[in-house]
Design an enzyme around this catalytic site. Structure first.
Site, PDB file in Angstrom:
ATOM      1  N   ILE A 190       0.675  -1.112   0.038  1.00  0.00           N
ATOM      2  CA  ILE A 190       0.100   0.032   0.126  1.00  0.00           C
ATOM      3  C   ILE A 190       1.005   1.169   0.093  1.00  0.00           C
ATOM      4  CG2 ILE A 190      -1.682   1.272   1.283  1.00  0.00           C
ATOM      5  CD1 ILE A 190      -2.870  -1.078   0.065  1.00  0.00           C
TER       6      ILE A 190
ATOM      7  N   ASP B 201      -6.639  42.635 -17.470  1.00  0.00           N
ATOM      8  CA  ASP B 201      -6.705  44.041 -17.587  1.00  0.00           C
ATOM      9  C   ASP B 201      -5.475  44.651 -18.144  1.00  0.00           C
ATOM     10  OD1 ASP B 201      -7.530  46.509 -17.653  1.00  0.00           O
ATOM     11  OD2 ASP B 201      -8.006  46.595 -15.455  1.00  0.00           O
TER      12      ASP B 201
ATOM     13  N   ASP C 129      -9.579  43.594  -9.928  1.00  0.00           N
ATOM     14  CA  ASP C 129      -9.164  44.228  -8.565  1.00  0.00           C
ATOM     15  C   ASP C 129     -10.320  45.118  -8.144  1.00  0.00           C
ATOM     16  OD1 ASP C 129      -9.614  46.271 -10.551  1.00  0.00           O
ATOM     17  OD2 ASP C 129      -7.688  47.384 -10.075  1.00  0.00           O
TER      18      ASP C 129
ATOM     19  N   ASP D 193     -15.840  43.080  -9.927  1.00  0.00           N
ATOM     20  CA  ASP D 193     -14.949  41.932 -10.529  1.00  0.00           C
ATOM     21  C   ASP D 193     -15.118  40.549  -9.812  1.00  0.00           C
ATOM     22  OD1 ASP D 193     -13.914  43.775 -12.515  1.00  0.00           O
ATOM     23  OD2 ASP D 193     -12.144  44.039 -11.499  1.00  0.00           O
TER      24      ASP D 193
END
Length: 881
Positions: free
Chosen positions: A286, A330, A620, A624
């Protein structure tokens, strides 16, 4: 000061300020602030007590696999196998200690990350504005609030202008609370206390001024034991998929162990020995280190991105970053420097081709409307700290540099009301009362919006009618400036007549006098063009989404090397006319969106996502937030509002587009490392299971004993596996296409690779093992040989899984110093286990001679050659997974 139980909402605002021994306009003196901080402490909610180190260590043993190993040691003790029992307990201790150090590293890293971003607060102290860390607040501080701020402490409102606060974190109500400053009745419940603001809530609209009434644990948040830290994050989708894989793999291993047990019973292997063998084999098979390894890789990834000025807020972001196909960014601050400079001022005279007399009036308007402020005006100019948004700072600095005494100007004009800038409104207006007690409205904003409200033009000290011909001249000038990449702002004013005094601010915005244009320059970042080229080489499409004028945005895009033909550009007005279907048909050709509002951003994100693209989006502002939440990766600017940061997945601490690319690059590298570590751990663990299964099924002597299996799994595997989590990312990730978001860590190629490792290793090493027995070597020596070969083959595989893109034997094979050290130390332990008499008793080993080592090298070399050829066919020739 009054006791904490005061019902501040039931007290008049003037009385609240008086009781807290403060002053609405002057605030507190620094001496008083220091006294209150010493007496009442900082504005912090106490964190939960850390788990003591000893309990953290003991917690590692609360694990089903540990229970199984412990049971095996007890069983060995009852069978009088003292050395086996002691060794197995030693394995338990090593396993627990390793897990402890891993968890400790993760928790310490997370603590470091939490300290990076602090909530800021704007306060008035000794009559001047200043920006401080919110933890420095004291009761009685006067705090200024604006849209996008996180409320830093509980306070009684003194002023509220269109103030709306989202208090969902406190009350559960998702609709914002509309604030006012009037006194409320004593039986007003918390959710209806509209004259109060509370720590941790978010300002969505308007502005306000409040006196702090409670800090830290005395706030409403503190009383109900809520922490301002983010809630504990659950497993990422990648971790959940790996956990699901582990469960299925565990079931597969369990069925094989049942088969081993049944075959062992039929072969008449003693029951107690068989049980210990099954337990040891099961524990080794495992990959219990897989999920901790993934967590470490993710945490280290967070730290590496932080060094490059990106703060990851959610672990799940790291796995999504590597799949980003488009960045909606932007231009201001991310692609440009974000340092606005006044390039020129154009007044009414210049539009009419007359010589300008002076620009003072225009600059006075700019200074009065600007929200920027000087925190330490008593210092010399070189040491001034100017706080505010880049545009506001540019307006203030221009006025100061022209010789205007801004401090005196602002004191002489009394501010009455403020209408903040919003992306929809596109202007900021302030109502003042001058020295003559006349009310004057000043405004700064998008020139077309100011012109829309203007009926007259200021020329010198006179006012003239603003007809179509003059408006046309102004618009031509605007287009010329915007086309050169300048940012332009319009200025206007209006003297308020008595009949108008009952109107609200928006109603007053008519029949303005247009004063002129402020021309601002925000230069492109030096590295922006190169970063944009790298972005495209990575298979990522960059798109500029800006609120600025079409020509300004186009000029920047052209400078960056983006296609700017008519089909590549769209303005908000045209976007609104398109149906969702029409937008979907056009969107892949669009590189520039101009004059965009926040609601448009959400629509743009949706349109890309509907086409199956993985979208990253910068933002910002307060509006937004919906688009940031909707994007696959929301990117907030470090200079942005608290609300935008709360909605984001990653904060760009330096506002730089190159930070996005660095973060995506790290995200791709993280996925690689998780894949390599997973394949390494699973394939190694499966090999030992295969040895036991084949030997029991075909009646061979057991090739490895339980203690030897555990030794390989815990001692020889663990350190190289940890070292692989510290591997550096590969350069090739830069030039590959983004991987599909739903791609599994174990894809078809990696599954074939794991099966190949298991099959080749089991076949070759068992052949050598049988060869030893065939030629009369002792079983103990044959097992020691197999133990040695298996361990060294594990070291080879560790170097192989540094990269699946490149050959194992290459110039930089030893460039991971952590892995080098891990292998050397593990090799030392292997030699100790073979030649040290004490360890020989634990591991049932015997010393190997020179010829044995020749066979060891030969066996590993055969495996290495075969596996390298398979690796080459599966990965290297295909150039990617």
């Amino acid at each position: 000061m009054t006791k904490e139980k005061t019902s501040w909402y039931n007290i008049a605002r003037e009385e609240s300020v008086k009781l807290l021994k403060s002053d609405t306009d002057f605030g507190l003196k620094e001496k008083e602030v220091n006294f209150r901080q010493k007496k009442y402490g900082k504005n912090l909610i106490a964190e939960k007590k850390k788990t003591p180190e000893i309990f953290l260590f003991l917690r590692q043993f609360k694990n089903p696999l540990i229970y199984l190993i412990f049971f095996a040691s007890i069983l060995s003790l009852f069978l009088n196998k003292i050395f086996d029992a002691i060794f197995i307990l030693l394995v338990v201790l090593i396993t627990g200690a390793t897990a402890y150090f891993q968890e400790r590293k993760v928790s310490r890293t997370m603590e470091e990350l939490k300290k990076i971003v602090k909530i800021k607060a704007t306060v008035v102290r000794e009559g001047r504005k200043m920006e401080i860390n919110s933890e420095e607040l004291v009761r009685g501080d006067i705090v200024l609030l604006k849209a996008g701020d996180k409320v830093p402490a509980d306070g009684r409102l003194i002023e509220a202008q269109g103030l709306e606060v989202n208090e969902m974190t406190l009350t559960g109500e998702w609709l914002p609370s509309k604030k006012r400053n009037e006194q409320l009745s004593n039986d007003t419940v918390l959710a209806d206390r509209e004259n109060m603001v509370y720590m941790g809530t978010m300002v969505e609209n308007g502005t306000g001024r409040a006196v702090i009434t409670a800090i830290g644990k005395e706030t409403e948040m503190g009383k109900i034991s809520l922490s301002l830290e983010e809630e504990k994050e659950g497993k990422t989708s990648l971790e959940e998929r790996l956990a699901g894989f582990s469960k299925h793999y565990g079931l597969f291993v369990f069925l094989l162990l049942v088969l081993i047990f049944v075959s062992g019973v039929l072969r008449k292997i003693p029951g107690s020995d068989l049980l210990i063998l099954v337990i040891a084999t099961g524990v080794s098979a495992i990959p219990e280190g897989l999920l901790p390894a993934v967590t470490i890789i993710l945490i280290i990834g967070m730290k590496r991105i932080l060094r490059k000025k990106g703060l990851v807020r959610k672990l799940s972001t790291l796995e999504t970053l590597g799949s980003v196909q488009i960045i909606l960014s932007d231009k201001t601050a991310t692609l440009t420097e974000g340092k606005m400079m006044m390039a020129k001022i154009l007044t009414g005279e210049e539009f009419l081709r007359k010589p300008p007399k002076n620009y003072n009036f225009a600059l006075e308007i700019a200074a009065l409307v600007s929200e920027a402020f000087i925190e330490n005006p008593e210092e010399v100019i070189e040491k001034w700290k100017i706080r505010g948004e880049p545009t506001d700072k540019a307006l203030l600095l221009s006025a100061i540099e022209s010789g205007i005494n801004v401090e005196r100007l602002r004191k002489e004009a009394v501010k009455i009301e403020d209408l903040p800038f919003t992306s929809t409104r596109k202007y900021h207006a302030v109502l003042y009362k001058d020295k003559k007690k006349e009310k004057i409205l000043y405004t700064v904003g998008a020139p077309e919006r100011i012109l829309e409200f203007s009926g007259r033009l200021r020329v010198g000290k006179d006012e003239e009618g603003l007809d179509k011909s003059k408006t046309s001249l102004i618009y031509r000038k605007l287009e010329d400036l915007s086309g050169k990449g300048f940012r332009v702002l319009g200025l206007g004013y209006k003297k308020i007549q008595k009949p108008e005094e009952g109107k609200n601010m928006e109603e007053l915005m008519e029949n303005l006098v247009f004063v002129g244009i402020l021309v601002l320059k925000d230069s492109l970042r030096k590295e922006a063009k190169k970063t944009m080229e790298v972005c495209q080489k990575m298979g990522i499409k960059p798109v500029i989404v800006s609120g600025d004028h079409l020509l300004t945005t186009k000029a920047i895009a052209e400078e960056l090397g983006l296609p700017v033909k008519k089909e590549n550009i769209i303005e908000a007005g045209e976007l609104e006319k398109l149906s969702d279907k029409e937008l979907s048909e056009k969107i892949e050709k669009i590189n520039v969106f101009a004059r965009i509002d926040p609601q448009h951003k959400l629509r743009i994100v949706n349109s890309w996502q509907e086409k199956g693209w993985v979208v990253a989006m910068t933002g910002d502002g307060i509006n937004d937030a919906p688009a940031l939440r909707r994007a696959d990766v929301g990117l907030a600017l470090g200079s942005g509002t608290d609300l935008a940061k709360e909605a984001s997945d990653l904060v760009l601490l330096d506002d730089n587009f190159s930070t996005i690319i660095s973060a995506i690059e790290e995200g791709r590298g993280i996925f690689d490392k998780i894949r390599n570590a997973t394949v390494y751990l699973v394939s190694n663990d499966f090999t030992e299971l295969g040895f036991v299964l084949v030997s029991v099924l075909f009646g061979f002597p057991l090739p490895l004993l339980p203690t030897q299996i555990l030794w390989i799994n815990v001692v020889e595997d663990t350190l190289p596996a940890i070292a692989l989590t510290l591997e550096k990312k590969e350069k090739e990730v830069l030039f590959e296409k983004p991987r599909p978001l739903e791609e599994d860590v174990l894809n078809p190629s990696t599954r074939i690779w794991m099966f190949s490792i298991g099959f080749i290793t089991i076949a070759v090493e068992l052949l050598f093992f049988l060869f030893y027995l065939k030629f009369g070597f002792s079983l103990e020596r044959a097992r020691t040989f197999l133990l040695t070969v298996t361990a060294i083959e594990t070291f080879f595989l560790a170097f192989t899984h540094r990269s699946l893109r490149r050959r194992t034997l290459r110039k930089d094979i030893f460039s991971n110093w952590y892995l080098n050290a891990a292998v050397i130390f593990s090799l030392f332990l292997l030699v100790l286990g073979i030649y040290n008499p004490i360890f020989q008793k634990f591991l049932h080993t015997t010393p190997l001679n020179f010829f044995d080592w020749i066979f060891v090298i030969l066996c590993v070399a055969i495996e290495a050659v075969i596996l390298e050829k398979i690796k080459n066919q599966l990965f290297i020739k295909r150039k990617g997974l």
